[in-house]
Design a protein around this motif. Structure first.
Motif, PDB file in Angstrom:
ATOM      1  N   LEU A  51      55.898 -50.026  58.147  1.00  0.00           N
ATOM      2  CA  LEU A  51      57.028 -49.082  58.158  1.00  0.00           C
ATOM      3  C   LEU A  51      58.374 -49.793  58.334  1.00  0.00           C
ATOM      4  CD1 LEU A  51      54.985 -46.830  58.223  1.00  0.00           C
ATOM      5  CD2 LEU A  51      56.114 -45.852  60.216  1.00  0.00           C
TER       6      LEU A  51
ATOM      7  N   THR B 190      63.886 -40.123  56.583  1.00  0.00           N
ATOM      8  CA  THR B 190      62.477 -39.930  56.952  1.00  0.00           C
ATOM      9  C   THR B 190      62.359 -39.159  58.259  1.00  0.00           C
ATOM     10  OG1 THR B 190      61.928 -42.002  55.840  1.00  0.00           O
ATOM     11  CG2 THR B 190      60.321 -41.181  57.433  1.00  0.00           C
TER      12      THR B 190
ATOM     13  N   TRP C 144      52.130 -36.713  58.943  1.00  0.00           N
ATOM     14  CA  TRP C 144      51.900 -38.085  58.472  1.00  0.00           C
ATOM     15  C   TRP C 144      52.550 -38.289  57.103  1.00  0.00           C
ATOM     16  CZ3 TRP C 144      50.803 -42.599  60.444  1.00  0.00           C
ATOM     17  CH2 TRP C 144      50.052 -42.704  61.614  1.00  0.00           C
TER      18      TRP C 144
ATOM     19  N   LEU D 184      55.379 -40.993  55.868  1.00  0.00           N
ATOM     20  CA  LEU D 184      55.010 -42.037  54.899  1.00  0.00           C
ATOM     21  C   LEU D 184      55.480 -41.754  53.468  1.00  0.00           C
ATOM     22  CD1 LEU D 184      51.309 -42.642  56.095  1.00  0.00           C
ATOM     23  CD2 LEU D 184      53.351 -43.967  56.691  1.00  0.00           C
TER      24      LEU D 184
ATOM     25  N   VAL E 296      57.579 -44.529  52.053  1.00  0.00           N
ATOM     26  CA  VAL E 296      57.344 -45.884  52.595  1.00  0.00           C
ATOM     27  C   VAL E 296      57.377 -46.950  51.490  1.00  0.00           C
ATOM     28  CG1 VAL E 296      54.794 -45.783  52.553  1.00  0.00           C
ATOM     29  CG2 VAL E 296      55.945 -47.163  54.292  1.00  0.00           C
TER      30      VAL E 296
ATOM     31  N   SER F 281      54.343 -45.741  47.524  1.00  0.00           N
ATOM     32  CA  SER F 281      54.168 -45.063  48.821  1.00  0.00           C
ATOM     33  C   SER F 281      52.719 -44.631  49.004  1.00  0.00           C
ATOM     34  CB  SER F 281      55.056 -43.809  48.908  1.00  0.00           C
ATOM     35  OG  SER F 281      56.412 -44.146  48.908  1.00  0.00           O
TER      36      SER F 281
ATOM     37  N   ALA G  20      50.498 -45.886  52.016  1.00  0.00           N
ATOM     38  CA  ALA G  20      50.006 -44.855  52.946  1.00  0.00           C
ATOM     39  C   ALA G  20      48.489 -44.967  53.080  1.00  0.00           C
ATOM     40  CB  ALA G  20      50.406 -43.464  52.463  1.00  0.00           C
TER      41      ALA G  20
END
Ligand code: ATP
Ligand code: MG
Length: 448
Positions: free
Chosen positions: A229, A250, A265, A269, A272, A295, A299
């Motif tokens: 992250l 985010t 979650w 994410l 990400v 992502s 994830a």
């Protein structure tokens, strides 16, 4: 206690008292009850040694749950009750668990080994709350404070760092400043905590009242357990669509989601992959083409390393994959069919939180997503055809009309479903049947 203590729990305390031992409710149940939250389990602590506890319950079944640490489970009237002997902890050699424990006859010593003041309170049916470290006052002030020196307590057990973050989010409490500083200094020790415990604590943190606030305050601790992250931190988003950098975007999205594990979650994410996808125009404008797929991959890696259940990983990665899909009235039915109502509903929750965390002129589109989600619910309520089980014909009917079971039967049902979903056919038994029969005869002539 505000909430009635279950009869078998009181019975167990009485039995121990009648046997000449001290016994109290302790820990999370006393804290939750004081805060007006119904406790989900009740733990008893006692001056009785495990063998003495067993003697008080000689007619009941007991299980040596954690006998080395003084914990027994007693089965009383169908309830399993955990009873732990007062104890103090021996030296912590691995920054995680005491090497050994000592039983003690002192409640005060038992309370002193506990992590936070709010968790170090006991309660007895006749004498009420025992609060030696100001747990009630800290609860009143919504404050997480260590019992004793924060440096010493976090040195002993790194799990306490994650527990502090978890409780801060779940209860929307602040972490007392010395504790916060001590946690930050020792953040690298959280890697010593088992992956299962890390995952449990992260799941609780994310589904709490204030995950975004806690993560905003302690990003570096989170990056110790979720290093993938870190590139999101301070990643720029320079374009007319955005008003926050990637990390703030985010956290805003996370804040705007309801406390559903997968949605939370996915909010954390969903972008990400952006740092890996970033490109800049000559004027510095940023683009993140293809970040959705990156992502999704990252994830999946993070959640797999955390040993999250396969079904949970699948749900979260699907939400991440589709977070940017533009769904409108035209393709709504296809998406509902593809994802099913529950996952589609979660995707709408994620999309609205994501959209709302853009620049104001983009954020107004949240209302379109709300309208779409509402429409999807109406469709589901009104029995729109969304899956094979909703179709007006089924495999058995087709077999009665000349089909043999096998791949072509399945393909035909899928074909009929797609025709209905895309609006080319009504979900009508006769119409679909004749379409299927026509398809079968073409198939026999070798045209499919
Ligand atoms: P919940 O059950 O709601 O997750 P809890 O506080 O009851 O929260 P448990 O893990 O059930 O947490 O632990 C029971 C009690 O044991 C805590 O309230 C605390 O007093 C003590 N405790 C648990 N873990 C630790 C730890 N790592 N260090 C010190 N004390 C702890
Ligand atoms: Mg508990």
């Amino acid at each position: 206690m505000r909430f009635p203590v279950p009869g078998p729990i009181l019975e167990a305390i009485n039995r121990l008292n009648d046997g000449g031992h001290e016994a109290y409710l302790v820990g999370g149940c006393v804290r939750d009850d004081y805060l007006g939250i119904r406790p989900n389990d009740y733990d008893i602590c006692t001056s009785a040694y495990p063998e003495q506890t067993k003697a008080c319950f000689s007619n009941e079944k007991t299980i040596d749950t954690g006998i080395r640490h003084g914990t027994l489970t007693v089965l009383l009237d169908g309830n399993s009750i955990e009873i732990t002997t007062f104890r103090t902890d021996g030296p912590y050699l691995d920054r995680r668990r005491p090497d050994h424990v000592f039983f003690t006859l002192s409640l005060a010593e038992d309370l002193e080994r506990r992590d936070f003041t709010m968790n170090a309170m006991a309660w007895h049916p006749s004498s009420g709350i025992v609060d030696l470290f100001g747990g009630r006052e800290d609860c009143d002030n919504k404050l997480i404070r260590c019992v004793g020196s924060p440096a010493k307590r976090f040195n002993e057990d790194a799990l306490r760092i994650l527990r502090a973050l978890r409780f801060a989010s779940v209860l929307d409490f602040a972490i007392e400043s010395y504790a916060l500083a001590a946690m930050d200094e020792r953040k690298s020790s959280v890697k010593r905590v088992s992956i299962e415990r890390i995952t449990t604590e992260l799941n609780l943190l994310l589904t709490g009242l204030n995950p975004a606030g806690v993560i905003r305050q302690c990003p570096r601790i989170l990056f110790e357990v979720l290093p993938l992250l870190e590139p999101m931190y301070h990643c720029p988003q320079r374009s007319v669509f955005h008003c926050y950098d990637l990390w703030e975007h985010t956290l805003h999205a996370l804040k705007d989601t309801p406390p559903d594990l997968s949605v939370r979650w996915a909010a954390l994410l969903h972008d990400v992959g952006k740092p890996d996808a970033i490109t800049y125009d000559a004027d510095g404008t940023t683009h993140f083409r293809g970040h959705q797929a990156i992502s999704t991959r990252i994830a999946g890696k993070i959640l797999t390393e955390l040993k999250q259940p396969t079904a949970v990983i699948k749900e979260i990665t699907q939400l991440v994959k589709y977070h940017d899909e533009r769904i409108g009235p035209d393709n709504l039915q296809q998406w509902l069919c593809k994802l099913g109502q529950p996952l589609f509903g979660k995707l709408m929750l994620l999309q609205r939180a994501d959209m709302g965390s853009h620049a104001p002129h983009v954020a107004v589109k949240v209302k379109d997503i709300d309208a779409l989600a509402e429409r999807a619910q109406e469709m589901a309520r009104s029995g729109a055809c969304l899956s094979l089980s909703d179709l007006a014909v089924d495999g058995r009917l087709l077999v009665e009309h000349g089909f043999s079971s096998g791949p072509f039967l399945g393909e035909t049902l899928q074909y009929l479903l797609q025709r209905v979903i895309s609006g080319f056919e009504k979900n009508d038994r006769e119409a679909l049947l004749s379409l299927a029969v026509k398809r079968l005869s073409e198939h026999r002539q070798g045209r499919h």
